[in-house]
Scaffold this motif. Structure first.
Motif, short mmCIF file in Angstrom:
data_model
loop_
_atom_site.label_atom_id
_atom_site.label_comp_id
_atom_site.label_asym_id
_atom_site.label_seq_id
_atom_site.Cartn_x
_atom_site.Cartn_y
_atom_site.Cartn_z
N GLU A 91 34.56 47.27 51.14
CA GLU A 91 35.32 46.54 52.15
C GLU A 91 36.69 47.17 52.28
O GLU A 91 37.31 47.54 51.28
N ASN A 92 37.15 47.28 53.53
CA ASN A 92 38.49 47.80 53.78
C ASN A 92 38.95 47.31 55.15
O ASN A 92 38.51 47.84 56.17
N PRO A 93 39.81 46.30 55.19
CA PRO A 93 40.28 45.79 56.48
C PRO A 93 41.07 46.84 57.27
O PRO A 93 41.65 47.76 56.68
N ALA A 94 41.07 46.72 58.59
CA ALA A 94 41.80 47.65 59.46
C ALA A 94 43.26 47.75 59.06
O ALA A 94 43.89 46.76 58.69
N ARG A 99 41.55 48.46 47.18
CA ARG A 99 41.21 48.93 45.84
C ARG A 99 39.76 49.45 45.80
O ARG A 99 39.49 50.53 45.26
N GLY A 100 38.84 48.70 46.37
CA GLY A 100 37.43 49.10 46.36
C GLY A 100 37.21 50.44 47.04
O GLY A 100 36.45 51.28 46.55
N LEU A 101 37.89 50.65 48.15
CA LEU A 101 37.76 51.91 48.87
C LEU A 101 38.30 53.07 48.04
O LEU A 101 37.66 54.11 47.91
N VAL A 118 30.05 53.60 53.05
CA VAL A 118 29.92 52.78 54.25
C VAL A 118 30.95 51.66 54.15
O VAL A 118 30.89 50.83 53.24
N VAL A 119 31.91 51.70 55.06
CA VAL A 119 33.03 50.77 55.02
C VAL A 119 32.76 49.57 55.93
O VAL A 119 32.46 49.73 57.10
N GLU A 120 32.90 48.39 55.34
CA GLU A 120 32.89 47.15 56.11
C GLU A 120 34.35 46.91 56.48
O GLU A 120 35.19 46.67 55.62
N GLY A 121 34.67 47.05 57.75
CA GLY A 121 36.06 47.00 58.20
C GLY A 121 36.35 48.29 58.91
O GLY A 121 35.64 48.67 59.84
N GLU A 122 37.38 49.03 58.45
CA GLU A 122 37.72 50.31 59.08
C GLU A 122 38.11 51.35 58.05
O GLU A 122 38.72 51.04 57.04
#
Length: 183
Positions: A91-94, A99-101, A118-122
């Motif tokens: 997960e990585n918000p726009a 941290r996860g990214l 594969v990023v959920e977010g941007e």
């Protein structure tokens, strides 16, 4: 929870508009100039490399281009890579770096097996920590909207420039660098 480390402040957006290297419209030419390992950031860039017969060492995708869903042929090209790589979802918000990214990116760069993140977010800011995390001599390729693919060489200078940009973002850049430097 995405556990955001840094957020891009509005006043810094202009600093990221300039390409961090030469722009290519031909994947073959770009590949001739690219270093090793090769990190691809973006669905369209990843698609063009896949079409040229190259499996990037790390590909970071989010299913979007210019904030819209990618075309079916691009999505299918990226999906083909999924069958040939280790796939990690994060997960990585726009407008942020989570941290996860950063942890997944660090691990993917050090893993000899090709990885599709594969990023959920941007994934719009991942080029910056990718340059910091990648070894000297590597290349990070990302898209410059409506222009082509930017080839950013990983050098001491480019690493210092990305560290400077990341350190000026809002949040905990020290924690971000701690993760990246643990590679």
């Amino acid at each position: 929870m995405s556990d955001v480390l840094v957020t891009l402040p509005a006043e810094m957006r202009g600093e990221l508009k300039e390409p961090m290297g030469p722009i290519f419209t031909d994947a073959e030419r770009l590949l001739d100039a690219a270093g090793d390992p090769l990190v691809a950031v973006g669905d369209v860039v990843t698609y063009h490399l896949e079409r040229a017969g190259v499996l990037p060492d790390v590909a970071v995708v989010d299913g979007l281009t210019k904030r819209e869903e990618v075309a079916d042929d691009v999505a299918e090209g990226v999906a083909r890579l999924g069958g040939e790589t280790r796939e990690v979802r994060v997960e990585n918000p726009a407008g942020t770096v989570s941290r996860g990214l950063v942890e997944a990116l660090r691990d993917a760069i050090s893993d000899p097996e090709p990885t599709l993140l594969v990023v959920e977010g941007e994934e719009d800011l991942v080029t910056l920590p990718a340059i910091v995390a990648a070894p000297l001599g590597a290349s990070v390729v990302y898209g410059q909207p409506d222009e082509g693919m930017v080839l950013a060489d990983v050098t001491d200078e480019s690493k210092a420039e990305m560290r400077d940009l990341l350190s000026r973002m809002e949040g905990d850049s020290d924690a971000l660098f701690e993760i990246l430097d643990a590679a």
